[in-house]
Design a protein around this motif. Structure first.
Motif, PDB file in Angstrom:
ATOM      1  N   ILE A 323       3.191  10.416   5.701  1.00  0.00           N
ATOM      2  CA  ILE A 323       3.101   9.023   5.272  1.00  0.00           C
ATOM      3  C   ILE A 323       1.650   8.639   5.011  1.00  0.00           C
ATOM      4  O   ILE A 323       1.338   7.941   4.039  1.00  0.00           O
ATOM      5  CB  ILE A 323       3.741   8.098   6.319  1.00  0.00           C
ATOM      6  N   LEU A 324       0.743   9.101   5.853  1.00  0.00           N
ATOM      7  CA  LEU A 324      -0.679   8.805   5.649  1.00  0.00           C
ATOM      8  C   LEU A 324      -1.205   9.462   4.380  1.00  0.00           C
ATOM      9  O   LEU A 324      -2.079   8.900   3.704  1.00  0.00           O
ATOM     10  CB  LEU A 324      -1.484   9.270   6.863  1.00  0.00           C
ATOM     11  N   GLN A 325      -0.680  10.635   4.036  1.00  0.00           N
ATOM     12  CA  GLN A 325      -1.069  11.255   2.763  1.00  0.00           C
ATOM     13  C   GLN A 325      -0.687  10.344   1.593  1.00  0.00           C
ATOM     14  O   GLN A 325      -1.483  10.123   0.666  1.00  0.00           O
ATOM     15  CB  GLN A 325      -0.394  12.620   2.607  1.00  0.00           C
ATOM     16  N   GLY A 326       0.537   9.826   1.628  1.00  0.00           N
ATOM     17  CA  GLY A 326       0.971   8.913   0.571  1.00  0.00           C
ATOM     18  C   GLY A 326       0.124   7.658   0.521  1.00  0.00           C
ATOM     19  O   GLY A 326      -0.257   7.176  -0.559  1.00  0.00           O
ATOM     20  N   ALA A 327      -0.200   7.111   1.717  1.00  0.00           N
ATOM     21  CA  ALA A 327      -1.021   5.902   1.764  1.00  0.00           C
ATOM     22  C   ALA A 327      -2.413   6.151   1.194  1.00  0.00           C
ATOM     23  O   ALA A 327      -2.953   5.318   0.457  1.00  0.00           O
ATOM     24  CB  ALA A 327      -1.115   5.397   3.205  1.00  0.00           C
ATOM     25  N   LEU A 328      -2.994   7.300   1.515  1.00  0.00           N
ATOM     26  CA  LEU A 328      -4.334   7.627   1.003  1.00  0.00           C
ATOM     27  C   LEU A 328      -4.319   7.795  -0.514  1.00  0.00           C
ATOM     28  O   LEU A 328      -5.232   7.343  -1.216  1.00  0.00           O
ATOM     29  CB  LEU A 328      -4.857   8.896   1.680  1.00  0.00           C
ATOM     30  N   ILE A 329      -3.278   8.447  -1.004  1.00  0.00           N
ATOM     31  CA  ILE A 329      -3.162   8.614  -2.465  1.00  0.00           C
ATOM     32  C   ILE A 329      -3.025   7.264  -3.148  1.00  0.00           C
ATOM     33  O   ILE A 329      -3.681   6.962  -4.149  1.00  0.00           O
ATOM     34  CB  ILE A 329      -1.964   9.520  -2.805  1.00  0.00           C
ATOM     35  N   GLY A 366      -5.952 -10.463 -13.845  1.00  0.00           N
ATOM     36  CA  GLY A 366      -5.570  -9.056 -13.756  1.00  0.00           C
ATOM     37  C   GLY A 366      -4.765  -8.683 -12.533  1.00  0.00           C
ATOM     38  O   GLY A 366      -4.243  -7.566 -12.457  1.00  0.00           O
ATOM     39  N   ALA A 367      -4.640  -9.548 -11.539  1.00  0.00           N
ATOM     40  CA  ALA A 367      -3.861  -9.285 -10.315  1.00  0.00           C
ATOM     41  C   ALA A 367      -4.300  -7.984  -9.656  1.00  0.00           C
ATOM     42  O   ALA A 367      -3.479  -7.140  -9.304  1.00  0.00           O
ATOM     43  CB  ALA A 367      -2.359  -9.249 -10.635  1.00  0.00           C
ATOM     44  N   TYR A 368      -5.616  -7.825  -9.471  1.00  0.00           N
ATOM     45  CA  TYR A 368      -6.158  -6.576  -8.930  1.00  0.00           C
ATOM     46  C   TYR A 368      -5.715  -6.342  -7.489  1.00  0.00           C
ATOM     47  O   TYR A 368      -5.306  -5.238  -7.130  1.00  0.00           O
ATOM     48  CB  TYR A 368      -7.690  -6.613  -9.013  1.00  0.00           C
ATOM     49  N   GLY A 369      -5.814  -7.376  -6.660  1.00  0.00           N
ATOM     50  CA  GLY A 369      -5.405  -7.225  -5.269  1.00  0.00           C
ATOM     51  C   GLY A 369      -3.926  -6.913  -5.131  1.00  0.00           C
ATOM     52  O   GLY A 369      -3.542  -6.053  -4.331  1.00  0.00           O
ATOM     53  N   MET A 370      -3.095  -7.594  -5.931  1.00  0.00           N
ATOM     54  CA  MET A 370      -1.656  -7.334  -5.884  1.00  0.00           C
ATOM     55  C   MET A 370      -1.346  -5.910  -6.338  1.00  0.00           C
ATOM     56  O   MET A 370      -0.490  -5.233  -5.758  1.00  0.00           O
ATOM     57  CB  MET A 370      -0.907  -8.341  -6.756  1.00  0.00           C
ATOM     58  N   ALA A 371      -2.044  -5.459  -7.381  1.00  0.00           N
ATOM     59  CA  ALA A 371      -1.826  -4.094  -7.877  1.00  0.00           C
ATOM     60  C   ALA A 371      -2.160  -3.078  -6.799  1.00  0.00           C
ATOM     61  O   ALA A 371      -1.405  -2.111  -6.576  1.00  0.00           O
ATOM     62  CB  ALA A 371      -2.678  -3.848  -9.122  1.00  0.00           C
ATOM     63  N   LEU A 372      -3.279  -3.280  -6.101  1.00  0.00           N
ATOM     64  CA  LEU A 372      -3.680  -2.353  -5.037  1.00  0.00           C
ATOM     65  C   LEU A 372      -2.677  -2.365  -3.889  1.00  0.00           C
ATOM     66  O   LEU A 372      -2.274  -1.310  -3.380  1.00  0.00           O
ATOM     67  CB  LEU A 372      -5.073  -2.730  -4.538  1.00  0.00           C
ATOM     68  N   LEU A 373      -2.242  -3.563  -3.494  1.00  0.00           N
ATOM     69  CA  LEU A 373      -1.293  -3.682  -2.377  1.00  0.00           C
ATOM     70  C   LEU A 373       0.049  -3.054  -2.719  1.00  0.00           C
ATOM     71  O   LEU A 373       0.599  -2.248  -1.945  1.00  0.00           O
ATOM     72  CB  LEU A 373      -1.117  -5.156  -2.020  1.00  0.00           C
ATOM     73  N   LEU A 374       0.604  -3.410  -3.895  1.00  0.00           N
ATOM     74  CA  LEU A 374       1.919  -2.885  -4.268  1.00  0.00           C
ATOM     75  C   LEU A 374       1.876  -1.376  -4.471  1.00  0.00           C
ATOM     76  O   LEU A 374       2.845  -0.670  -4.127  1.00  0.00           O
ATOM     77  CB  LEU A 374       2.403  -3.573  -5.549  1.00  0.00           C
ATOM     78  N   THR A 375       0.785  -0.870  -5.002  1.00  0.00           N
ATOM     79  CA  THR A 375       0.675   0.577  -5.216  1.00  0.00           C
ATOM     80  C   THR A 375       0.625   1.319  -3.883  1.00  0.00           C
ATOM     81  O   THR A 375       1.266   2.358  -3.715  1.00  0.00           O
ATOM     82  CB  THR A 375      -0.589   0.889  -6.041  1.00  0.00           C
ATOM     83  N   THR A 376      -0.135   0.799  -2.939  1.00  0.00           N
ATOM     84  CA  THR A 376      -0.220   1.439  -1.624  1.00  0.00           C
ATOM     85  C   THR A 376       1.139   1.425  -0.929  1.00  0.00           C
ATOM     86  O   THR A 376       1.580   2.438  -0.361  1.00  0.00           O
ATOM     87  CB  THR A 376      -1.271   0.727  -0.752  1.00  0.00           C
ATOM     88  N   ILE A 377       1.814   0.273  -0.983  1.00  0.00           N
ATOM     89  CA  ILE A 377       3.153   0.189  -0.378  1.00  0.00           C
ATOM     90  C   ILE A 377       4.112   1.144  -1.071  1.00  0.00           C
ATOM     91  O   ILE A 377       4.911   1.844  -0.432  1.00  0.00           O
ATOM     92  CB  ILE A 377       3.673  -1.261  -0.449  1.00  0.00           C
ATOM     93  N   GLY A 378       4.040   1.193  -2.420  1.00  0.00           N
ATOM     94  CA  GLY A 378       4.913   2.088  -3.172  1.00  0.00           C
ATOM     95  C   GLY A 378       4.666   3.544  -2.837  1.00  0.00           C
ATOM     96  O   GLY A 378       5.611   4.343  -2.712  1.00  0.00           O
ATOM     97  N   ALA A 379       3.401   3.920  -2.674  1.00  0.00           N
ATOM     98  CA  ALA A 379       3.081   5.311  -2.332  1.00  0.00           C
ATOM     99  C   ALA A 379       3.580   5.649  -0.932  1.00  0.00           C
ATOM    100  O   ALA A 379       4.053   6.778  -0.689  1.00  0.00           O
ATOM    101  CB  ALA A 379       1.573   5.528  -2.432  1.00  0.00           C
ATOM    102  N   VAL A 380       3.484   4.706  -0.009  1.00  0.00           N
ATOM    103  CA  VAL A 380       3.997   4.930   1.345  1.00  0.00           C
ATOM    104  C   VAL A 380       5.515   5.120   1.313  1.00  0.00           C
ATOM    105  O   VAL A 380       6.061   6.038   1.955  1.00  0.00           O
ATOM    106  CB  VAL A 380       3.614   3.753   2.266  1.00  0.00           C
ATOM    107  N   LEU A 381       6.197   4.261   0.551  1.00  0.00           N
ATOM    108  CA  LEU A 381       7.653   4.394   0.433  1.00  0.00           C
ATOM    109  C   LEU A 381       8.026   5.714  -0.236  1.00  0.00           C
ATOM    110  O   LEU A 381       9.026   6.355   0.140  1.00  0.00           O
ATOM    111  CB  LEU A 381       8.220   3.220  -0.373  1.00  0.00           C
TER     112      LEU A 381
END
Length: 401
Positions: A323-329, A366-381
């Motif tokens: 899971i941490l690998q996904g979060a880091l990616i 550009g919704a930069y913060g939202m993009a970063l948050l959703l991408t990290t959550i998506g990678a974890v999932l």
């Protein structure tokens, strides 16, 4: 947890090529997400500004007259007192409220006006026009005539008039020429054209003329009072809320620009929904890419995972590593994509009133913060399925192979 994070980073560092491709893929998806957000937001802003950016955002008019019984007819029904048709409705006590409106937070400009209708004449050429009498010092408070003038200037003095380009072409006139204006009260006045504007709104450019307020008072026989107050706002999206606030503050009827632009608002909402769907597809693509790579990584490292399990590592520890690998990616790819998006889009001038943009992109949306948050959550999932598969590996079977 710290050791799990170190191990996750070591696994990613040991396959640099694959990790770099994963991060690049995530960054590309995030850049697309940011670009679509900035494009949809900028396009919506541009359309709104082009449509209503240079007209009143909130218009204050007299409250509707209340019907009342005539004296001595209390016993009769449907007997009311009605104002004379020739009588104009005016705002009572408006002059005293102008400074209050000027000082109201969120208000950008205030323009008290006298309005009426008339016939503009040049020789045999005639045109029915809507006449607006404004205070000369407030001529730019609503419409940016200075940026929209195609000829002349916006200085309104006595017996001077601003007309639209389409109207000037219909009457075949230019700056400096004299027109005659006959008001609906029968008054006539010779007016000199001081400027010709082009706001880009057909109805305004062809049918609206602007004169000074003293001239309008004479033409329409209004020695005191004003017909309406137009208010421009700092934030167009707050028009409905500000209309309610100004109505409560003044006691006048307040109408926001949204009440007459329902089709535009529906189109903007549909455009926003389409943008959300496109951004959702980009996130799904990121999740599928990360999940696929993590599954492959799980099978490649099955023997190492088996050794960890044989040496006492619990399933929760193995789960945490993947899971941490996904979060880091997701975090690295998201930060790279958002940063790249800001670096590129910030060089594109955002759409502003009176300026035609190179591309209707607003980097501020550009919704930069939202993009970063959703991408990290998506990678974890995305890493959950590979992580569960890794945690269920039987060390005896794997080591035995």
């Amino acid at each position: 947890m710290l050791y799990a994070a170190k191990l996750a980073w070591r696994y990613l560092a040991s396959s640099r090529g694959q990790t770099a491709l994963l991060i690049a893929g995530v960054a590309l998806g995030v850049f697309f997400f940011v670009f679509i957000s900035a494009l949809i937001g900028g396009l919506g802003q541009y359309l709104v500004q082009r449509t209503v950016g240079e007209i009143s955002h909130v218009t204050l008019t007299p409250p509707p007259a209340e019907a009342r019984l005539l004296p001595g007819t209390e016993g009769l029904s449907l007997t009311v007192a009605q104002a004379e048709t020739a009588q104009r409705e005016l705002l009572a006590g408006a002059e005293a409220l102008i400074p209050v409106l000027d000082a109201t937070p969120g208000v950008k400009g205030v323009s008290p006006q006298i309005i009426g209708n008339g016939i503009l004449m040049r020789g045999q050429a005639r045109a029915a026009v809507s006449v607006t009498g404004i205070e000369p010092q407030r001529v730019l408070d609503i419409a940016n005539f200075g940026a929209r003038l195609v000829e002349g200037n916006a200085i309104l003095g006595s017996n001077r008039v601003l007309i639209g380009k389409a109207l000037a072409e219909d009457l075949k006139v230019s700056v400096g020429q004299i027109l005659r204006l006959q008001s609906d009260r029968g008054q006539e006045r010779a007016l000199q054209i001081t400027g010709i504007y082009e706001l880009g709104v057909e109805g305004v450019d062809r049918r609206s003329i602007f004169i000074s307020q003293p001239t309008a008072r004479t033409l329409f026989a209004i020695p005191q009072g004003i017909s309406r107050i137009e208010v421009s706002l700092e934030d167009l999206s707050q028009a409905d809320r500000m209309a309610e606030r100004l109505a409560a503050l003044t006691g006048y009827r307040a109408e926001s620009w949204t009440s007459g632009n329902a089709q535009l608002l529906d189109g903007l909402k549909a455009q926003e929904r389409s943008g959300d769907m496109i951004k959702g597809f980009s996130l799904v693509t990121i999740v599928i890419g990360v999940a696929s790579a993590m599954l492959v990584n799980t099978y490649r490292r099955s023997s190492e995972i088996g050794i960890m399990r044989a040496t006492g590592a619990r399933r929760g520890f193995v789960l945490a590593v993947f899971i941490l690998q996904g979060a880091l990616i997701g975090l690295c790819g998201g930060a790279l994509g958002a940063g790249l998006g800001f670096a590129i889009l910030s060089h594109i001038p955002p759409p502003e009133i009176g300026v035609t943009p190179v591309m209707p992109v607003d980097y501020r949306q550009g919704a930069y913060g939202m993009a970063l948050l959703l991408t990290t959550i998506g990678a974890v999932l995305a890493s959950l399925l590979p992580a569960r598969a890794a945690s269920k590996i039987d060390p005896v079977k794997v080591i035995g192979q």
